[in-house]
Design an enzyme around this catalytic site. Structure first.
Site, PDB file in Angstrom:
ATOM      1  N   ALA A 403      91.684  35.455  31.237  1.00 31.67           N
ATOM      2  CA  ALA A 403      92.442  36.440  30.459  1.00 31.67           C
ATOM      3  C   ALA A 403      91.953  37.849  30.812  1.00 31.67           C
ATOM      4  CB  ALA A 403      92.337  36.132  28.969  1.00 31.67           C
ATOM      5  N   SER A 404      91.844  38.723  29.827  1.00 33.05           N
ATOM      6  CA  SER A 404      91.539  40.126  30.122  1.00 33.05           C
ATOM      7  C   SER A 404      90.098  40.386  30.522  1.00 33.05           C
ATOM      8  CB  SER A 404      91.888  40.993  28.907  1.00 33.05           C
ATOM      9  OG  SER A 404      93.295  41.047  28.732  1.00 33.05           O
ATOM     10  N   THR A 405      89.221  39.391  30.451  1.00 32.29           N
ATOM     11  CA  THR A 405      87.844  39.619  30.900  1.00 32.29           C
ATOM     12  C   THR A 405      87.790  39.902  32.401  1.00 32.29           C
ATOM     13  OG1 THR A 405      87.414  37.257  31.292  1.00 32.29           O
ATOM     14  CG2 THR A 405      86.931  38.120  29.082  1.00 32.29           C
TER      15      THR A 405
END
Length: 599
Positions: A403-405
């Protein structure tokens, strides 16, 4: 695991089928340059390809090849501009308003449970085909029971002579039965050659014994049984049936050729006539039979007779070319073994972690304390003690969408390539209206990280290009470093996957400036990750949320705590049917860190 493995198995079956078609094309194109025996040997490669999906990937770890199967998802996923999933009550806005845990949902056109349904259909098919196979081979038991020992000294002497000519020392039983019309060989473990009860001429008996004994020497009865087994397992794959039909013909032609090598040239015509004699005596042929016989279908017999009529002694050059073609095909096919192995594809979703100082601790109470009762993992690395504390060993090494990591490393790559720089990282908003007000304006690296502005990173990725991105993620050893998904969303429940342990190891190198990136670029990213300070401790991190079909199913919170002379790297991953957001991962992380007296 079962549903995921089944998807990989189907993909492996397709890959094996493509490889089989490649073998078929090579055989057709180089037909005159391959001997009959090596035609059959090429066929046997297909059997090996059918075994490969069930071989654990560790057995061929020497073949380093990124597995494209891992990028294939049942039903696929596409980015969709749907409502953003933000739980203001339990999100980061509630936790000191650090940063916004924004994510867009992706749509999967086919529900995952369908993979389990199709797997059930596959298993039912296996049971049905296995039952049918056993039924088809029921007559073999009757044939064995009806077999009578050969009493003719002439035939027994001929049998001994044939075994000697073929250098066969194994104990093979010889008998006759009124239930067979052509000589057959049965018995995987206890082999029997059974002749028709009606008296054959001495020459026909000789040819029949040579033929069947050649099958015994080549282990064709065992190979045929394996083929039957694979027809049951791969009952849904038409390529398996087509290839096996070709294999059975090639096997008989190879066997005929072996016999022709043993007998004088003037007897070749007699052998062909003996074979034609069985055209009018054929038993009903069955592709699922465990037995091998001298006969076959009428078209097969005619092809074999043509081969006998055109037989010439194999030259040394033909043998050399046959071996060369076989070796070349082996190199091509087995260079792709990891791409064909279903276990390799499935195992690529796991990271094999080994460290000396690891303590596994049950922290499930923190994950289950919420109303949703999340499953997940927590990994903590004490840099000074060089030790790990891990909750949920299996989940800690299971690769999932970052995801956004991933945006930490997307930002670093953009800085490294000059797409943005530390003095000016602003990118203009193109006017597209997004469901989050924070996205609808110009962004710099700090605001894009803190507000998780996907369009900012997508635009930079597009400017960098997939080839360059792939190079960086590979050199970083970022999870499975598989960017085969679309450039706009390979990190959103798509091809790119990483485990919590790997997140921590990457952050450890990131914190130490021990990466492939310049120190000033790493320091710039560190500034964007700063969240808060409390009692002499500083917390930095990044969230990530995975949403599929409007359901928030995955949440990340990764980062580090600097406390005095100690630094702790952490990664928390949670999953659930819904509300498993990065915000929820933050709350769980803070509870654990507080309990451990770290933050």
């Amino acid at each position: 695991m079962s549903g995921s493995f089944f998807i990989h198995f189907i993909m492996s079956s397709i890959a094996s089928s493509v490889a089989a078609l490649l073998i078929f094309l090579v055989k057709k194109a180089l037909k005159k340059h391959i001997s009959t025996r090596w035609h059959y040997n090429l066929d046997l490669l297909f059997l090996i390809l059918l075994v490969v999906p069930f071989i654990p990937s560790g057995l061929f770890g020497f073949l380093s090849n990124r597995n494209w199967l891992n990028s294939l998802h049942f039903g696929g996923s596409t980015a969709a501009n749907v409502n953003e999933t933000v739980d203001a009550g339990n999100g980061l806005m509630y936790v000191n308003n650090w940063l916004q845990d924004f994510t867009v949902s992706v749509n999967r056109s086919t529900p995952e449970y369908l993979s389990l349904i199709f797997m059930g259909i596959w298993l039912v098919g296996i049971i049905a085909f296995a039952t049918y196979t056993l039924f088809c081979n029921g007559h073999l038991r009757l044939i064995k029971e009806s077999m009578k020992s050969v009493e003719s000294e002439e035939i027994l002497s001929l049998f001994t002579r044939c075994k000697a000519e073929l250098s066969i020392k194994n104990n093979i039983l010889l008998g006759t039965s009124i239930l067979v019309k052509t000589p057959i060989t049965v018995g995987v473990f206890k082999t029997r050659i059974i002749l028709p009860a009606e008296k054959l001429s001495a020459s026909n008996t000789y040819y029949a014994l040579l033929h069947e004994l050649t099958h015994c020497k080549s282990r064709d009865i065992q190979i045929n049984s394996v083929m039957c087994l694979f027809q049951v397992i791969y009952w849904f794959n038409p390529v398996v049936y087509l290839v096996f039909k070709e294999m059975r013909l090639d096997r008989e032609i190879a066997c005929d050729t072996s016999v022709l090598k043993l007998i004088p040239e003037e007897l070749h015509i007699d052998y062909g006539k003996a074979l034609l004699n069985y055209v009018t005596k054929l038993s009903k042929s069955n592709a699922l039979s465990f037995a091998t016989d001298m006969g076959g279908s009428k078209p097969q017999i005619m092809k074999r007779v043509k081969n006998i009529a055109s037989y010439t002694t194999e030259s040394t050059m033909l043998k050399t070319k046959s071996v060369a073609v076989f070796a070349l095909v082996c190199l091509i096919i087995f260079g792709q073994v990891p791409a064909i192995s279903a276990f390799a594809a499935y195992d690529n979703d796991k990271y094999y972690f080994k460290a000396d100082n690891v303590e596994y601790e049950d922290l499930s109470a923190f994950f289950e304390s919420s109303a949703q009762g999340f499953n997940g993992s927590f990994v903590l690395y004490d840099m000074d003690a060089d030790s790990y504390t891990i909750h949920n060993k299996d989940k800690s090494v299971t690769r999932v969408s970052p995801a956004s990591t991933y945006k930490i490393y997307s930002g670093l790559i953009a800085l490294e390539n000059g797409v943005i720089n530390t003095d000016n990282s602003v990118r203009e908003w193109d006017g597209t209206t997004y469901p989050f007000e924070a996205w609808n304006k110009d962004q710099n690296l700090t605001s894009a990280i803190q507000n998780s502005v996907s369009w900012y990173f997508q635009a930079m990725d597009a400017q960098i290009g997939m080839k360059e991105l792939d190079s960086y993620f590979t050199r970083l050893s970022y999870g499975n470093h598989d960017l085969s998904g679309r450039i706009a969303d390979y990190w959103m429940e798509s091809s790119l996957r990483i485990s919590p342990v790997e997140q921590v190891k990457l952050l450890k190198n990131f914190y130490r400036n021990d990466t492939i990136f310049k120190a000033e670029n790493v320091n710039a990213l560190k500034d964007t990750l700063h969240l808060s300070e409390k009692n002499g401790a500083t917390l930095s991190g990044k969230t990530g949320t995975g949403s599929v079909n409007g359901k928030v199913i995955n949440g990340w919170f990764i980062g580090y705590v600097e406390k005095g002379n100690h630094t702790y790297i952490f990664a928390t991953y949670i999953q659930g049917k819904d509300d498993a957001s990065g915000s929820a991962a933050v709350l769980i992380t803070l509870s654990i860190l507080r309990d451990k007296g770290i933050y």
